[in-house]
Motif scaffolding. Structure first.
Motif, short mmCIF file in Angstrom:
data_model
loop_
_atom_site.label_atom_id
_atom_site.label_comp_id
_atom_site.label_asym_id
_atom_site.label_seq_id
_atom_site.Cartn_x
_atom_site.Cartn_y
_atom_site.Cartn_z
N ILE A 104 0.85 -1.40 -0.01
CA ILE A 104 -0.02 -0.07 0.12
C ILE A 104 0.74 1.17 0.13
O ILE A 104 0.52 2.30 -0.76
CB ILE A 104 -0.86 -0.07 1.17
N TYR A 105 2.06 1.12 0.61
CA TYR A 105 2.97 2.44 0.91
C TYR A 105 4.18 2.10 0.22
O TYR A 105 4.69 0.99 -0.21
CB TYR A 105 3.08 2.70 2.49
N ASP A 106 4.91 3.37 -0.20
CA ASP A 106 6.05 3.22 -1.04
C ASP A 106 7.33 3.02 0.15
O ASP A 106 8.23 2.23 -0.08
CB ASP A 106 6.29 4.52 -1.82
N TYR A 107 7.03 3.62 1.52
CA TYR A 107 7.99 3.58 2.28
C TYR A 107 7.43 3.34 3.89
O TYR A 107 6.27 3.63 3.85
CB TYR A 107 8.70 4.94 2.33
N ARG A 108 8.20 2.72 4.79
CA ARG A 108 7.77 2.48 5.95
C ARG A 108 8.83 3.10 6.81
O ARG A 108 10.22 2.92 6.56
CB ARG A 108 7.72 1.09 6.45
N LEU A 109 8.38 4.06 7.75
CA LEU A 109 9.49 4.92 8.50
C LEU A 109 9.31 4.62 10.04
O LEU A 109 8.16 4.36 10.39
CB LEU A 109 9.40 6.40 8.26
N ARG A 110 10.26 4.41 10.74
CA ARG A 110 10.33 4.60 12.22
C ARG A 110 10.69 5.60 12.68
O ARG A 110 12.06 6.11 12.53
CB ARG A 110 11.14 3.24 12.76
N VAL A 111 9.92 6.60 13.46
CA VAL A 111 10.30 7.64 13.87
C VAL A 111 9.97 7.76 15.44
O VAL A 111 9.19 7.31 15.83
CB VAL A 111 9.05 8.83 13.26
N ILE A 112 11.03 8.37 16.10
CA ILE A 112 10.87 8.70 17.45
C ILE A 112 10.77 10.04 17.91
O ILE A 112 11.05 11.09 17.05
CB ILE A 112 12.20 8.02 18.20
N ALA A 113 9.89 10.39 18.91
CA ALA A 113 9.98 11.71 19.28
C ALA A 113 9.84 11.68 21.05
O ALA A 113 9.40 10.54 21.51
CB ALA A 113 8.50 12.13 18.95
N ARG A 114 9.91 12.78 21.65
CA ARG A 114 9.84 13.06 22.92
C ARG A 114 8.38 12.58 23.50
O ARG A 114 8.46 12.05 24.57
CB ARG A 114 10.41 14.20 23.48
N ASP A 115 7.56 13.07 23.00
CA ASP A 115 6.01 12.87 23.09
C ASP A 115 5.13 13.13 21.94
O ASP A 115 5.79 13.32 20.97
CB ASP A 115 5.56 13.64 24.19
N LEU A 116 3.93 12.81 21.88
CA LEU A 116 3.02 13.24 21.00
C LEU A 116 3.07 14.30 20.29
O LEU A 116 2.97 14.88 19.14
CB LEU A 116 1.59 12.76 20.94
N SER A 117 3.21 15.54 21.08
CA SER A 117 3.24 17.01 20.54
C SER A 117 4.64 17.07 19.71
O SER A 117 4.80 17.73 18.78
CB SER A 117 2.98 18.02 21.54
N ASP A 118 5.67 16.44 20.13
CA ASP A 118 6.93 16.47 19.38
C ASP A 118 6.68 15.84 18.02
O ASP A 118 7.27 16.33 17.16
CB ASP A 118 7.90 16.06 20.26
N PHE A 119 6.18 14.64 18.24
CA PHE A 119 5.92 13.98 17.10
C PHE A 119 5.19 14.68 16.21
O PHE A 119 5.44 14.77 14.96
CB PHE A 119 5.12 12.63 17.28
N GLU A 120 4.01 15.51 16.34
CA GLU A 120 3.37 16.26 15.48
C GLU A 120 4.16 17.27 14.87
O GLU A 120 3.87 17.58 13.73
CB GLU A 120 2.19 16.76 16.28
N ARG A 121 5.21 17.99 15.65
CA ARG A 121 5.83 19.04 15.09
C ARG A 121 6.77 18.27 14.24
O ARG A 121 7.03 18.86 12.98
CB ARG A 121 6.88 19.47 16.34
N VAL A 122 7.41 17.12 14.29
CA VAL A 122 8.30 16.40 13.36
C VAL A 122 7.29 16.19 11.89
O VAL A 122 7.81 16.39 11.04
CB VAL A 122 8.77 15.27 13.81
N LEU A 123 6.29 15.60 12.14
CA LEU A 123 5.40 15.24 11.15
C LEU A 123 5.19 16.42 10.32
O LEU A 123 5.30 16.57 8.88
CB LEU A 123 4.31 14.45 11.70
N ARG A 124 4.51 17.37 10.93
CA ARG A 124 4.19 18.64 10.26
C ARG A 124 5.34 19.48 9.37
O ARG A 124 5.09 20.13 8.38
CB ARG A 124 3.37 19.48 11.01
N ARG A 125 6.30 19.76 10.31
CA ARG A 125 7.22 20.69 9.84
C ARG A 125 8.55 19.98 9.09
O ARG A 125 9.15 20.40 8.13
CB ARG A 125 8.16 21.27 11.11
N ARG A 126 8.61 18.52 9.10
CA ARG A 126 9.75 17.75 8.54
C ARG A 126 9.43 16.87 7.64
O ARG A 126 9.63 16.93 6.41
CB ARG A 126 10.83 17.34 9.57
N ILE A 127 8.56 15.98 7.91
CA ILE A 127 8.18 14.76 7.00
C ILE A 127 6.95 15.16 6.00
O ILE A 127 7.31 14.94 4.81
CB ILE A 127 7.57 13.69 7.76
#
Length: 152
Positions: A104-127
């Protein structure tokens, strides 16, 4: 494919538990001399059965309490090269692994973050700003157990 005997398998099991063991300590544990054990380990390296050693970090102890697996579909295949996407996503420090997959997907990424809000930042601003990113699907890791393979 390499032919492995029982001693080779024992060496691989022991090294998968602790890759820092010396050939002498490993040999003593397996009933081999240090030179014989060293030759076997060297042969396993030479034929590619062992491709290196790596350090396993405890991400929780380092303050990264959230792990998320992302399925990423590229929006416009052909407009962005796979190499460009891989190079860009690999430059994001929070992205631990990048796997080009079939399905279904082209890529599978394993992403670490400090907490969910940090993950949201990484998702929105970087990925989501990466070239060619289309659909993204997230799965938050709840728990993880190491399942030993055939040699560990």
């Amino acid at each position: 494919m390499i032919e492995l005997d029982e001693i080779d398998r024992a060496i691989l099991r022991a090294l998968s538990r602790d890759a820092t063991q010396s050939a002498g300590a490993l040999g003593r544990a397996l009933g081999l001399s240090q030179p014989a054990c060293w030759r076997r380990v060297r042969r396993l390296h030479d034929v590619g059965a062992i491709s290196g050693r790596r350090l396993v970090l405890d991400t929780n102890a380092l303050g990264f309490g959230v792990t998320v697996f992302l399925g990423v579909s590229l929006a416009a295949k052909g407009r962005v090269s796979l190499e460009d996407f891989e190079r860009a996503v690999s430059a994001i420090p929070e992205v631990q692994t990048v796997q080009h997959v079939l399905g279904i997907y082209d890529y599978r990424l394993r992403v670490i973050a400090r907490d969910l809000s940090d993950f949201e930042r990484v998702l929105r601003r970087r990925i989501l700003t990466l070239p060619g990113v289309g659909a993204v699907d997230a799965n938050v890791l709840m728990s993880e157990e190491r399942r030993p393979g055939p040699f560990g």
